[in-house]
Design an enzyme around this catalytic site. Structure first.
Site, PDB file in Angstrom:
ATOM      1  N   LYS A 157       0.825  -1.216   0.000  1.00 59.40           N
ATOM      2  CA  LYS A 157       0.000   0.000   0.000  1.00 59.40           C
ATOM      3  C   LYS A 157       0.854   1.260   0.000  1.00 59.40           C
ATOM      4  O   LYS A 157       0.488   2.271  -0.580  1.00 59.40           O
ATOM      5  CB  LYS A 157      -0.973   0.001   1.183  1.00 59.40           C
ATOM      6  CG  LYS A 157      -2.068  -1.043   1.012  1.00 59.40           C
ATOM      7  CD  LYS A 157      -3.328  -0.741   1.776  1.00 59.40           C
ATOM      8  CE  LYS A 157      -4.440  -1.672   1.310  1.00 59.40           C
ATOM      9  NZ  LYS A 157      -5.659  -1.585   2.062  1.00 59.40           N
ATOM     10  N   LYS A 194      -5.133  -9.214  -6.661  1.00 61.21           N
ATOM     11  CA  LYS A 194      -6.316  -9.380  -5.820  1.00 61.21           C
ATOM     12  C   LYS A 194      -7.440  -8.443  -6.274  1.00 61.21           C
ATOM     13  O   LYS A 194      -7.169  -7.291  -6.615  1.00 61.21           O
ATOM     14  CB  LYS A 194      -5.903  -9.036  -4.374  1.00 61.21           C
ATOM     15  CG  LYS A 194      -6.934  -9.328  -3.320  1.00 61.21           C
ATOM     16  CD  LYS A 194      -6.419  -8.924  -1.951  1.00 61.21           C
ATOM     17  CE  LYS A 194      -6.659  -7.459  -1.671  1.00 61.21           C
ATOM     18  NZ  LYS A 194      -7.385  -7.159  -0.445  1.00 61.21           N
ATOM     19  N   LYS A 228     -10.999  -2.894  -3.673  1.00 64.65           N
ATOM     20  CA  LYS A 228     -11.813  -1.680  -3.791  1.00 64.65           C
ATOM     21  C   LYS A 228     -11.014  -0.537  -4.417  1.00 64.65           C
ATOM     22  O   LYS A 228     -11.558   0.328  -5.071  1.00 64.65           O
ATOM     23  CB  LYS A 228     -12.262  -1.186  -2.410  1.00 64.65           C
ATOM     24  CG  LYS A 228     -13.045  -2.175  -1.594  1.00 64.65           C
ATOM     25  CD  LYS A 228     -13.575  -1.463  -0.344  1.00 64.65           C
ATOM     26  CE  LYS A 228     -13.793  -2.415   0.795  1.00 64.65           C
ATOM     27  NZ  LYS A 228     -12.631  -2.530   1.693  1.00 64.65           N
TER      28      LYS A 228
HETATM   29  N1  AQP Z   1     -10.038 -10.232  -3.177  1.00 64.67           N
HETATM   30  C1  AQP Z   1     -10.406 -10.738  -2.013  1.00 64.67           C
HETATM   31  N2  AQP Z   1     -10.668 -12.061  -1.884  1.00 64.67           N
HETATM   32  C2  AQP Z   1     -11.062 -12.597  -0.685  1.00 64.67           C
HETATM   33  N3  AQP Z   1     -11.215 -11.861   0.422  1.00 64.67           N
HETATM   34  C3  AQP Z   1     -10.965 -10.528   0.331  1.00 64.67           C
HETATM   35  N4  AQP Z   1     -11.029  -9.528   1.226  1.00 64.67           N
HETATM   36  C4  AQP Z   1     -10.672  -8.366   0.640  1.00 64.67           C
HETATM   37  N5  AQP Z   1     -10.378  -8.562  -0.635  1.00 64.67           N
HETATM   38  C5  AQP Z   1     -10.550  -9.899  -0.861  1.00 64.67           C
HETATM   39  C6  AQP Z   1     -11.435  -9.731   2.616  1.00 64.67           C
HETATM   40  O1  AQP Z   1     -12.514  -8.846   2.882  1.00 64.67           O
HETATM   41  C7  AQP Z   1     -12.439  -8.429   4.242  1.00 64.67           C
HETATM   42  C8  AQP Z   1     -12.556  -6.949   4.315  1.00 64.67           C
HETATM   43  O2  AQP Z   1     -11.462  -6.347   3.650  1.00 64.67           O
HETATM   44  P1  AQP Z   1     -11.145  -4.840   3.967  1.00 64.67           P
HETATM   45  O3  AQP Z   1     -12.238  -3.996   3.474  1.00 64.67           O
HETATM   46  O4  AQP Z   1     -10.887  -4.674   5.383  1.00 64.67           O
HETATM   47  O5  AQP Z   1      -9.819  -4.463   3.262  1.00 64.67           O
HETATM   48  P2  AQP Z   1      -8.897  -5.045   2.186  1.00 64.67           P
HETATM   49  O6  AQP Z   1      -8.502  -6.431   2.474  1.00 64.67           O
HETATM   50  O7  AQP Z   1      -7.779  -4.109   2.052  1.00 64.67           O
HETATM   51  O8  AQP Z   1      -9.875  -5.023   0.953  1.00 64.67           O
HETATM   52  P3  AQP Z   1      -9.773  -4.339  -0.410  1.00 64.67           P
HETATM   53  O9  AQP Z   1     -11.070  -4.506  -1.095  1.00 64.67           O
HETATM   54  O10 AQP Z   1      -8.573  -4.833  -1.133  1.00 64.67           O
HETATM   55  O11 AQP Z   1      -9.639  -2.826  -0.079  1.00 64.67           O
HETATM   56  P4  AQP Z   1      -8.526  -1.797  -0.437  1.00 64.67           P
HETATM   57  O12 AQP Z   1      -8.524  -1.723  -1.913  1.00 64.67           O
HETATM   58  O13 AQP Z   1      -8.990  -0.549   0.231  1.00 64.67           O
HETATM   59  O14 AQP Z   1      -7.255  -2.346   0.112  1.00 64.67           O
HETATM   60  C9  AQP Z   1     -11.107  -8.959   4.805  1.00 64.67           C
HETATM   61  O15 AQP Z   1     -11.351 -10.121   5.579  1.00 64.67           O
HETATM   62  C10 AQP Z   1     -10.323  -9.305   3.581  1.00 64.67           C
HETATM   63  O16 AQP Z   1      -9.410 -10.365   3.803  1.00 64.67           O
END
Ligand code: AQP
Length: 344
Positions: free
Chosen positions: A114, A206, A209
């Protein structure tokens, strides 16, 4: 020592919730409420480790809450709340800042990803994020944490922090009548065919968001047309689907779509390949669109309905926060005694 079994997990209000969040985390949250007391948190304090527009942050906080409810979490039987309403998370995180070692945080791959090349310019919060995550879990002395595969390393760090706290303060923990260990070592729950859902545009990244292309993900609020377009445009290779799982190994995009199909229908990847082995992607994608629309359509519709009643959403968060705070305050009282803070 035996700890009361309790589930905790969180989701960041940082934009559109997508299929990865749903399959990797939220579907597990829903299933676990049958067996455990569960606490599900909209982690708004984690969200601000990178810049968030204030109006969008409150909107996204309500939207994640709506998604929890629309997916089937019962806000009366379980606790749904937003992190910033329970100050004990930040209070325990400070103590964990003093327990965790710099060397541990330096190994966190999510920070490296990040922060990217501009590390000097990242917030201190982004670096210390895993300590706050450990506090989120341990302030409830939670024993089980359903998460996607990407959070595995942070969970291991939470266990290391719990363990070090238990060892560093062993004498005081014992003297205050808490036996051998005050914090449980929380177990990650990372199961099923979609623990790491990948981008629809690139099977090696992955689904996320923060990925700029909306075509890389299916959002929970996407309508049938958007879902159909995104699945149709999803990157694939020219070969037909294999008949056995081994055949997916060198084919990340095929593996991802098969995993999504399996998770959405509650079967294994092997079952999917038994049905679609030898089929062209064009045919498989039609079935995947139908399945995705059938599963996600009602959730998106319910989220939109709930979002029209922000007072109801806020009342769920207020009620959940009050109930969470009772548990968190009890932990913090004990932690203060154990650490040696004089309190009222
Ligand atoms: N691609 C994914 N596959 C499976 N699980 C996922 N999670 C996130 N992306 C995937 C799981 O969703 C939960 C919440 O995630 P989060 O919102 O706390 O943050 P993150 O993991 O950083 O998700 P994003 O969507 O990738 O957000 P950004 O882009 O802001 O970093 C967690 O349990 C995560 O494992």
């Amino acid at each position: 020592m035996a700890f009361k079994e309790r589930v905790f997990s969180g989701v960041q209000p940082t934009g559109n919730l997508h299929l990865g969040n749903y399959l990797g985390a939220i579907t597990k949250f829903v299933a676990l409420q049958e067996t455990y007391d569960c606490i599900y948190c909209v982690v708004d304090m984690h969200a601000i480790t990178v810049w968030q527009d204030p109006a969008e942050l409150s909107h996204a906080t309500r939207e994640v809450t709506a998604a929890f409810i629309a997916c089937g979490i019962d806000p009366k039987a379980q606790i749904i709340f937003n992190q910033s309403q329970v100050a004990e998370h930040a209070e325990l995180a400070w103590i964990f800042n003093c327990v965790a070692r710099l060397g541990w945080l330096n190994r966190m791959t999510q920070f490296k990803e990040k922060a990217g090349k501009d590390r000097e310019n990242s917030s201190v919060g982004l670096y210390a994020y895993p300590n706050l995550m450990a506090a989120d879990i341990l302030v409830y002395r939670a024993t089980h944490v359903p998460v996607g595969e990407d959070q595995k390393q942070h969970l291991e760090l939470a266990r290391d922090i719990a363990q070090k706290f238990n060892v560093d303060f062993a004498k005081s923990i014992h003297a205050h009548g808490f036996g051998e260990a005050f914090f449980p070592l929380p177990e990650p729950i990372i199961q099923g065919p979609a623990t790491r859902v990948m981008s629809l545009r690139d099977g090696t990244r992955k689904m996320s968001k923060s990925e700029p292309s909306d075509y890389s993900r299916i959002n929970l609020t996407d309508d049938a047309d958007a879902i159909a377009q995104k699945v149709r445009k999803a990157k694939t290779d020219p070969e037909p689907l294999p008949s056995e799982e081994k055949g997916l190994e060198p084919r990340p995009e095929a593996d991802n779509l098969v995993g999504i199909y399996a998770a959405l229908s509650g079967i294994t990847k092997a079952d999917v390949l038994r049905e679609f082995g030898g089929a062209q992607f064009s045919a498989f994608k039609v079935a995947l669109v139908d399945l995705s629309v059938a599963k996600l359509g009602p959730i998106g519709a319910e989220m939109k309905k709930l979002m029209q009643d922000p007072l109801y959403i806020d009342s769920v968060l207020a009620d959940g926060s009050q109930r969470a705070q009772v548990l968190a305050a009890e932990t913090m009282k004990a932690v203060k005694d154990i650490v040696g803070f004089v309190r009222r």
